[in-house]
Write an enzyme that holds these catalytic residues in place. Structure first.
Site, PDB file in Angstrom:
ATOM      1  NE  ARG A  17      -2.501 -12.984  -7.164  1.00 45.19           N
ATOM      2  CZ  ARG A  17      -2.416 -12.591  -5.897  1.00 45.19           C
ATOM      3  NH1 ARG A  17      -1.547 -13.173  -5.087  1.00 45.19           N
ATOM      4  NH2 ARG A  17      -3.189 -11.638  -5.438  1.00 45.19           N
ATOM      5  CB  SER A  76      -0.105  -8.904  -5.750  1.00 43.59           C
ATOM      6  OG  SER A  76      -0.122  -8.474  -4.417  1.00 43.59           O
ATOM      7  CG  HIS A  77       2.539 -10.797  -2.386  1.00 40.00           C
ATOM      8  ND1 HIS A  77       1.206 -10.497  -2.443  1.00 40.00           N
ATOM      9  CD2 HIS A  77       2.620 -12.048  -1.874  1.00 40.00           C
ATOM     10  CE1 HIS A  77       0.515 -11.524  -1.974  1.00 40.00           C
ATOM     11  NE2 HIS A  77       1.350 -12.488  -1.627  1.00 40.00           N
ATOM     12  CE  LYS A  79      -4.241  -7.568  -5.991  1.00 36.69           C
ATOM     13  NZ  LYS A  79      -3.411  -6.854  -4.992  1.00 36.69           N
ATOM     14  CG  ASP A  91       2.415  -5.439  -2.213  1.00 36.69           C
ATOM     15  OD1 ASP A  91       2.238  -4.216  -2.295  1.00 36.69           O
ATOM     16  OD2 ASP A  91       1.504  -6.266  -2.377  1.00 36.69           O
ATOM     17  CG  ASP A 149      -0.376  -4.708  -5.946  1.00 36.42           C
ATOM     18  OD1 ASP A 149       0.232  -5.101  -4.931  1.00 36.42           O
ATOM     19  OD2 ASP A 149      -1.577  -4.961  -6.143  1.00 36.42           O
ATOM     20  CG  ASP A 182      -2.274  -4.343  -2.564  1.00 38.81           C
ATOM     21  OD1 ASP A 182      -1.186  -4.864  -2.250  1.00 38.81           O
ATOM     22  OD2 ASP A 182      -3.161  -4.943  -3.205  1.00 38.81           O
ATOM     23  NE  ARG A 183       1.323  -7.956   0.535  1.00 40.73           N
ATOM     24  CZ  ARG A 183       1.979  -9.029   0.959  1.00 40.73           C
ATOM     25  NH1 ARG A 183       1.565  -9.693   2.011  1.00 40.73           N
ATOM     26  NH2 ARG A 183       3.060  -9.434   0.334  1.00 40.73           N
ATOM     27  CG  HIS A 204      -3.762  -5.892   2.096  1.00 40.04           C
ATOM     28  ND1 HIS A 204      -3.883  -5.445   0.799  1.00 40.04           N
ATOM     29  CD2 HIS A 204      -3.268  -7.148   2.007  1.00 40.04           C
ATOM     30  CE1 HIS A 204      -3.487  -6.392  -0.039  1.00 40.04           C
ATOM     31  NE2 HIS A 204      -3.102  -7.441   0.678  1.00 40.04           N
TER      32      HIS A 204
END
Length: 488
Positions: free
Chosen positions: A13, A102-103, A112, A270, A272, A274-275, A357
């Protein structure tokens, strides 16, 4: 030159245009291809989120993968869990990469990576970084231009793998639309016998202009119940709010929707997806560890005695609740890749992180998928009856801080944790060193750990009383002060 700082504990990242460039994506593609081929893989799925930099980074990444000798299946824009699903379900695909920030702030982006159903993290990410740096050095001034300086990337560079010596033939690219199959798989989370009861539910969904927008539209069109959607247009400017639902300010729109439409609950995701964070019918936010406690009750009805895994930041009330319900509580380190790995070690059927998650192995694949978690929450509420708010009220009342994050120099963040750990151990305190240190006291517990993704320390404290919480925070601050750190 590729910046080594972008290679983090469980993903890659950086900030696009500052320390992450298209040429870096190409080098990472070449490095991932070499690592995958070394393990016998030859085909990889690639997806991306909706950030403004994602198309260029994905194109460069795919070029690097192909030039590295692997075939690529491009699945397009979607949530990271859709990439995980593609990697698990497309025949003869050996790995997957999602281009996503992501966030993080909108100018950040990254990657990822999964190989053969397992997330790459730790030393494996470091290995990718070393290979990418070698690739960048070898190509500096050559057909790929100056890596790390935003130069053009060659599209058809054929060469020998660094350190391998074998001629690499350029891989092929194909495009697959996996969204319909992915959404159908999500719907399977609601068993047929619960459809009628779930038809009474009224739910709000906040996509935050993130990558899950199209998937949420398709999913809610198939689910029973009444669904109200916010910000499903994928937009890398994130015009309505930042896509991090763990920040209370980012839940304001969803909270207002739930109140104005008198909804049963709302779910926010978020960037993407995944949360997940849940807002109950009274406007209260339910974070990941609290949601895990609720979902555990439902799962243990089907799987008595199941192992359920939380992270080191989770409330003690969660572990106590799992045990009281007949489950086997287990604690793992923070980080989505680390939790997935730990689930395989202890056979957990369900896991959750405080950050949101949620991982289902029960009737699913074991990866973190916030949309699937939302469907399983629907199923749990339908089976149990009543409201999420009433269910939430059954959890013990705890007083805790939010996750406290404060900057510390890179060469000090882990040293500070070790200094505090040594002093606490000398005092005879009860300490869990799984991930940083979690100190148990008569008043509750407090946590101090080094962030795996930022130059920060992370702390949290929890007690059964306000006075106890104040005492714990004071103890934490005193220990930090002895190491020259002020939380601010």
């Amino acid at each position: 030159m590729t910046d080594p700082a972008i290679f983090r504990e469980y993903d890659i990242r950086g900030t696009y245009g500052r320390n992450l460039f298209d040429a870096d994506a190409y080098a990472i593609g070449r490095a991932v291809a070499q690592a995958l081929r070394a393990r016998g893989g030859r085909r990889i799925a690639v997806g991306r989120d909706g950030r403004l930099s994602a198309p260029a980074l994905e194109a460069a990444l795919v070029d690097g993968l192909c030039d590295g000798g692997v075939d690529v299946v491009r699945i397009g824009v979607g949530p990271t869990p859709m990439l995980y699903y593609a990697e698990a379900s497309i025949q003869q695909v050996d790995g997957g990469i999602q281009v996503t920030g992501s966030h993080n702030p909108r100018d950040d982006n990254g990657f990822k990576i999964v190989f053969f159903g397992s997330a790459l993290f730790g030393a494996d990410i470091g290995h990718i970084g070393v290979i990418a740096a070698d690739m960048a050095s070898a190509q500096r001034g050559g057909v790929a231009g100056e890596f790390g300086a935003g130069a053009p990337v060659a599209c058809a560079f054929l060469a020998a793998d660094i350190g391998g010596g074998d001629v690499v033939h350029r891989g092929a690219v194909e495009v697959q639309d996996v969204l319909p199959a992915y959404v159908a798989r999500l719907v399977d989370g609601l068993l047929p016998g619960l459809w009628d009861k779930a038809g009474d539910l009224r739910i709000g969904w906040d996509a935050g202009n993130g990558a899950a927008g199209l998937a949420i539209e398709a999913l809610t069109a198939l689910l029973p119940g009444e669904h109200h959607l916010l910000f499903t247009q994928i937009d890398g400017h994130f015009p309505h709010h930042h896509p991090d639902p763990t920040v209370e300010a980012n839940l304001a729109d969803l909270r207002a929707l739930v109140a104005s439409r008198h909804l049963d609950f709302g779910v926010a995701f978020d960037g993407d997806a995944d949360r997940i964070v849940v807002v109950d019918g009274r406007g209260r936010s339910i974070l990941g560890d609290q949601l895990l406690a609720l979902l555990a009750q439902d799962l243990l009805m089907d799987c008595p005695g199941a192992v359920i895994l939380g992270d080191v930041k989770a409330s003690q009330a969660v572990y106590d609740r799992i045990a009281a319900l007949g489950g086997v509580p287990a604690m793992g380190p923070a980080g989505h890749s680390l939790i997935k790995s730990e689930m395989k070690v202890n056979g957990a059927l369900l896991a959750g992180e405080t950050s949101g998650h949620i991982f289902y192995k029960h009737r699913f694949y074991g990866f973190d998928d916030a949309l699937y978690a939302a469907v399983r929450l629907m199923a749990a509420v339908a089976r149990r009856g009543g409201s999420v708010a009433d269910w939430f009220d059954e959890l013990p009342v705890c007083f805790n801080t939010p996750e406290l994050r404060f900057p510390v120099a890179a060469d000090r963040k882990r040293a500070v944790v070790e200094e505090v750990a040594a002093r606490i151990a000398a005092q005879g305190a009860q300490v869990n060193r799984m991930d940083g240190l979690r100190v148990s006291c008569a008043d509750g517990w407090w946590l101090l750990r080094a962030s795996n993704t930022q130059e920060m320390l992370v702390a949290r404290a929890e007690s059964t009383s306000e006075a106890g919480l104040a005492a714990l925070v004071a103890q934490l601050d005193a220990e930090l002060a002895l190491s020259g750190v002020n939380r601010g």
